[in-house]
Design an enzyme around this catalytic site. Structure first.
Site, mmCIF file in Angstrom:
data_model
loop_
_atom_site.group_PDB
_atom_site.id
_atom_site.type_symbol
_atom_site.label_atom_id
_atom_site.label_comp_id
_atom_site.label_asym_id
_atom_site.label_seq_id
_atom_site.Cartn_x
_atom_site.Cartn_y
_atom_site.Cartn_z
ATOM 1 N N ASP A 22 49.935 38.573 34.047
ATOM 2 C CA ASP A 22 48.351 38.211 34.000
ATOM 3 C C ASP A 22 47.581 38.842 35.446
ATOM 4 O O ASP A 22 48.367 38.280 36.387
ATOM 5 C CB ASP A 22 48.133 36.859 33.957
ATOM 6 N N ASP A 133 43.348 42.027 31.009
ATOM 7 C CA ASP A 133 44.273 41.750 32.129
ATOM 8 C C ASP A 133 45.397 40.792 31.599
ATOM 9 O O ASP A 133 45.865 40.234 32.919
ATOM 10 C CB ASP A 133 43.331 41.271 33.182
ATOM 11 N N GLU A 134 45.785 40.736 30.515
ATOM 12 C CA GLU A 134 46.783 39.725 30.138
ATOM 13 C C GLU A 134 47.846 40.176 28.951
ATOM 14 O O GLU A 134 47.208 40.709 28.046
ATOM 15 C CB GLU A 134 46.098 38.441 29.768
HETATM 16 P P1 TTP Z 1 41.330 35.971 34.125
HETATM 17 O O1 TTP Z 1 42.655 36.561 34.376
HETATM 18 O O2 TTP Z 1 40.966 34.666 33.647
HETATM 19 O O3 TTP Z 1 40.757 35.650 35.895
HETATM 20 P P2 TTP Z 1 41.276 36.721 36.847
HETATM 21 O O4 TTP Z 1 42.096 38.030 36.450
HETATM 22 O O5 TTP Z 1 39.852 37.354 37.576
HETATM 23 O O6 TTP Z 1 41.854 35.693 38.002
HETATM 24 P P3 TTP Z 1 43.303 35.114 38.164
HETATM 25 O O7 TTP Z 1 43.932 35.670 39.179
HETATM 26 O O8 TTP Z 1 43.189 33.686 38.025
HETATM 27 O O9 TTP Z 1 44.002 35.813 36.825
HETATM 28 O O10 TTP Z 1 40.330 37.079 33.390
HETATM 29 C C1 TTP Z 1 40.317 38.260 33.675
HETATM 30 C C2 TTP Z 1 39.141 39.037 34.073
HETATM 31 O O11 TTP Z 1 38.168 38.613 33.002
HETATM 32 C C3 TTP Z 1 38.511 38.401 35.228
HETATM 33 O O12 TTP Z 1 38.497 39.243 36.328
HETATM 34 C C4 TTP Z 1 36.820 38.635 34.968
HETATM 35 C C5 TTP Z 1 36.752 38.517 33.424
HETATM 36 N N1 TTP Z 1 36.041 37.118 33.201
HETATM 37 C C6 TTP Z 1 34.951 36.978 32.603
HETATM 38 O O13 TTP Z 1 34.317 38.146 32.703
HETATM 39 N N2 TTP Z 1 34.457 35.656 32.510
HETATM 40 C C7 TTP Z 1 35.190 34.633 32.585
HETATM 41 O O14 TTP Z 1 34.671 33.497 32.362
HETATM 42 C C8 TTP Z 1 36.544 34.513 33.071
HETATM 43 C C9 TTP Z 1 37.500 33.575 33.216
HETATM 44 C C10 TTP Z 1 37.188 36.012 33.284
HETATM 45 MG MG MG Z 2 44.035 37.317 35.505
#
Ligand code: TTP
Ligand code: MG
Length: 429
Positions: A22, A133-134
């Site tokens: 992730d 992103d996962e």
């Molecule tokens: P996430 O993997 O949930 O968040 P992240 O990568 O920004 O942070 P983390 O380090 O905690 O993993 O989500 C991936 C992307 O998806 C994030 O960069 C932006 C988008 N996203 C949104 O647009 N709205 C949301 O509510 C969330 C949770 C994520």
């Molecule tokens: Mg993320």
């Protein structure tokens, strides 16, 4: 290796090695790629945000911005109260307490994500992409739970470190990785030490790793279930693991038993790769086998409508329409008709499927019927998610009949494709 939990190991094979990857504050990390001066700064990426304006919602915030209480899904107006825009600072204001606001640029983030995914596919044969992103990787065949010669680390950990370093070096963004013998534990592990985390949970350690974790982190527990569990005095995965399975089942039905199993480290879901479906099918079994043509046509009509509907909702067009007829006891017959070009035409699915049924199986006693469309093509190269971050679940592929459609009778009569725009189609099979 010696100590293995039941359920984490296959009786007939080694413990799986699952990586959950992730990316850290992904959209913000992408913004930093093209603006390296944002490195180490509080960065907020807003959906529906326009420079200078106060509307929209936070898509993500860099970890520096999170320190100020800015987080995903917050209104931009709240974020601005907690972390003013650097451009709005007055002469006496502290620039260290201000942030850089940017607007979501999904196309760019997708291109970065594609580079990351290419590395993941290079590192594993089985990759399940779950969002922009996962992803989950099954690398059981590529590494092992054995200790590396040099010390007390596992080979699996070295492998995960290699994946992380490749992403950092070749793409320039940071990933957190969880390594565990199953998917749900790997996911919790990747989140455990963000950002830039690498957490390894060996087969014998799953239950003790999970024990102190809040029940909300257990796969399948939402806020409502968490509240109910709380009222039963169950706050952690450890409490859940120790709870009486019968009580959980009484409260939550079969899901209660499943959650109990998860909390105890059992999760035997295989990492199934994502990809575009090659076909879409739906089948339905009769409680009692029937030869009644009216009943059979009725079912075929319903199945055809369902399949055509799913194809349309996924933006898929099809060049083959087929049926499956299972005759007692288990004699499987498949028939299909090829069209002259890809179509999105629910009426045609119904009429072709009924024709195939009538032609050969009007009198036949059947126990199961199915309808399938295949040779799919997709009008849009990326239909999997509309806003780019929600789950990009795999399409449903046809059940067992996929490779068995043997004889494809000639064209039903040269139906022209019902829709235009073929030039932009992308072929997948
Ligand atoms: P996430 O993997 O949930 O968040 P992240 O990568 O920004 O942070 P983390 O380090 O905690 O993993 O989500 C991936 C992307 O998806 C994030 O960069 C932006 C988008 N996203 C949104 O647009 N709205 C949301 O509510 C969330 C949770 C994520
Ligand atoms: Mg993320």
């Amino acid at each position: 290796m010696e100590e293995t939990l039941p359920g984490t190991a296959d009786d007939d094979g080694p413990d799986s090695i699952v990586l959950h990857v992730d990316m850290d504050c992904f959209y913000a990390a992408c913004e930093r790629l093209r603006e390296p001066e944002l490195e180490g700064e509080p960065v907020v990426v807003g959906m529906g945000y326009e420079p200078g304006e106060g509307h929209g919602a936070v898509a993500t915030a860099s970890y520096e911005a999170r320190e100020f209480g800015v987080d995903s899904a917050q209104p931009i107006s709240t974020a601005l109260e907690r972390l003013p825009r650097i451009d709005d600072l007055g002469p006496g204001d502290d620039p260290a307490a201000a942030g850089h606001y940017r607007t979501v640029d999904l196309e760019f983030y997708k291109s970065v994500a594609a580079d990351v995914k290419a590395i993941l596919h290079d590192c594993a044969d089985v990759v399940r992409e779950v969002s922009i992103d996962e992803a989950y990787l099954d690398v059981t065949d590529r590494t092992a739970w054995d200790l590396a010669a040099s010390g007390d680390r596992t080979l699996a950990e070295g492998f995960a470190r290699y994946v992380k370093q490749r992403i950092a070096r070749e793409v320039g963004v940071a990933a957190s990785i969880g390594v565990a013998p199953n998917m749900s534990t790997a996911k919790i592990a990747s989140d455990f030490d963000k950002p830039d985390g690498l957490v390894v949970v060996r087969p014998g350690e799953v239950r003790s790793f999970l024990a102190p974790i809040s029940v909300e982190e257990v796969h399948g527990v939402g806020p409502v279930t968490a509240r109910k569990l709380g009222s039963l005095g169950i706050e952690t995965a450890g409490d859940l693991a120790d709870a009486d399975a019968a009580v959980l089942e009484a409260e939550f039905g079969s899901r209660g038993r499943e959650l109990h199993e998860r909390a105890r480290g059992y999760d035997d879901r295989a990492v199934t790769p994502t990809g575009r479906p090659k076909s879409l099918s739906r089948e339905s079994a009769f409680t009692d086998p029937t030869d009644d043509i009216k009943d059979k046509r009725e079912v075929v009509r319903a199945l055809a409508a369902d399949v055509a509907d799913r194809a349309r909702s996924r933006g898929a067009m099809y060049r083959t329409i087929g049926i499956k007829v299972v005759v007692p006891p288990f004699d499987i017959n498949t028939r299909a008709t090829s069209l002259s070009g890809p179509v999105d035409d629910p009426e045609l699915v119904e009429s072709v499927a009924l024709d195939l049924l009538d032609a050969e199986f009007a009198e036949t006693t059947v126990r199961k019927l199915g309808v399938r469309v295949s040779k799919l093509s997709f009008a849009d190269a990326d239909q999997s998610s509309l806003d780019g971050w929600e789950s990009a679940e795999a399409g449903e592929t046809g059940g067992d009949g996929d490779e068995r459609v043997s004889d494809e009778p000639p064209n039903t009569g040269g139906e022209a494709p019902s829709r235009g725009g073929q030039s932009s189609l992308v072929e997948f099979d």
